[in-house]
Design an enzyme around this catalytic site. Sequence first.
Site, PDB file in Angstrom:
ATOM      1  N   ASP A  11       5.757  44.687 -24.017  1.00 17.21           N
ATOM      2  CA  ASP A  11       7.282  44.071 -23.733  1.00 17.21           C
ATOM      3  C   ASP A  11       7.220  43.076 -24.669  1.00 17.21           C
ATOM      4  OD1 ASP A  11       9.461  43.298 -22.277  1.00 17.21           O
ATOM      5  OD2 ASP A  11       8.795  42.350 -20.968  1.00 17.21           O
ATOM      6  N   TYR A  43      13.966  39.871 -26.493  1.00 11.16           N
ATOM      7  CA  TYR A  43      14.746  40.886 -27.477  1.00 11.16           C
ATOM      8  C   TYR A  43      15.946  41.184 -26.947  1.00 11.16           C
ATOM      9  CZ  TYR A  43      10.140  42.932 -29.079  1.00 11.16           C
ATOM     10  OH  TYR A  43       9.010  43.248 -29.596  1.00 11.16           O
ATOM     11  N   CYS A  75       9.957  48.058 -21.494  1.00 10.49           N
ATOM     12  CA  CYS A  75      10.956  47.079 -21.859  1.00 10.49           C
ATOM     13  C   CYS A  75      12.277  48.207 -22.291  1.00 10.49           C
ATOM     14  CB  CYS A  75      10.705  46.261 -23.201  1.00 10.49           C
ATOM     15  SG  CYS A  75      11.957  45.116 -23.868  1.00 10.49           S
ATOM     16  N   THR A  77      15.272  47.066 -23.154  1.00  6.62           N
ATOM     17  CA  THR A  77      15.755  46.726 -24.641  1.00  6.62           C
ATOM     18  C   THR A  77      15.068  47.621 -25.728  1.00  6.62           C
ATOM     19  OG1 THR A  77      16.625  44.604 -23.844  1.00  6.62           O
ATOM     20  CG2 THR A  77      16.706  44.943 -26.293  1.00  6.62           C
ATOM     21  N   CYS A 189      16.133  45.817 -16.561  1.00  2.00           N
ATOM     22  CA  CYS A 189      15.286  44.869 -17.500  1.00  2.00           C
ATOM     23  C   CYS A 189      13.887  44.880 -16.634  1.00  2.00           C
ATOM     24  CB  CYS A 189      15.821  43.614 -17.783  1.00  2.00           C
ATOM     25  SG  CYS A 189      14.792  42.452 -18.546  1.00  2.00           S
ATOM     26  N   THR A 190      12.864  45.114 -17.164  1.00  2.00           N
ATOM     27  CA  THR A 190      11.794  45.123 -16.543  1.00  2.00           C
ATOM     28  C   THR A 190      11.324  43.394 -15.913  1.00  2.00           C
ATOM     29  OG1 THR A 190      10.494  44.957 -18.627  1.00  2.00           O
ATOM     30  CG2 THR A 190      10.868  46.981 -17.566  1.00  2.00           C
TER      31      THR A 190
END
Length: 262
Positions: A11, A43, A75, A77, A189-190
């Site tokens: 991530d 990111y 992640c 993104t 989003c994590t």
Amino acid sequence: MDPAAPLLFFDSGVGGLSVLGPTRALLPTAPIVYAADSAAFPYGTRSEDEIAERVPELLRRLVEAYRPRLAVIACNTASTIALDHARAALDLPLVGTVPAIKPAAEQSKSRVIGVLGTPATVRQPYVDDLAARFAADCTVIRHGSPELVQLAEDKLAGEAVSVDAVRAAIAQMTEAPGAGGMDVMVLACTHFPLLADEIAAAFPGIAQVDGGPGIARRVAHLTTGQPWPDQVPPGTAVFTAPPRPSLYRALEGFGLAVIEGI
């Protein structure tokens, strides 16, 4: 398969810990390497071209250094932008993270759902496709919140995070035209499941859905029958820039006792 071969989680920051946690619950003695691209965090505010180039190259270096049996891009993104690039560059099983729009739509009664992610994630055509395939009869409200990503990092570092700050970071989504009656929020989003308690307090009538448990089940499936150590080995956390020392205690709570750089 060497029992010591680790699972690699990747991530931009500590958000992927929300995926590591449920995976640990299913595979308690799995060796773990957790990598955070802290030099490029976050990111979600970077360009697609930069992420598409950076992520596969960094994963290649991590695979060469740690020889994992499987890698997880923990992640949203990075997955929505660079997953295909990374799969083309790496010769090992690679699991991505995508917004949990399908289970959110299955759960929603009002047919109004929110997709809460980073600015980079919520504008991706991949999200358009998921919404069209699995939530065509829903109103889908998207919102990118870089502020919430930072709040999650702060919380893991031991800083106080207020419900009011979390509410303010999300309010634009819940107050958007057509958002009335929203009953499910996709945490795309994590980082955001790390703020699940604060989000629930800020929006008690909206259920939360994230991809962490599903990813954990996928990892367990892909490693079915593989040998694991008899005892839990100390996990390794790898950073591309020195982390805040205040993060160390949280990392230890996830079994990450060794801190390295790359």
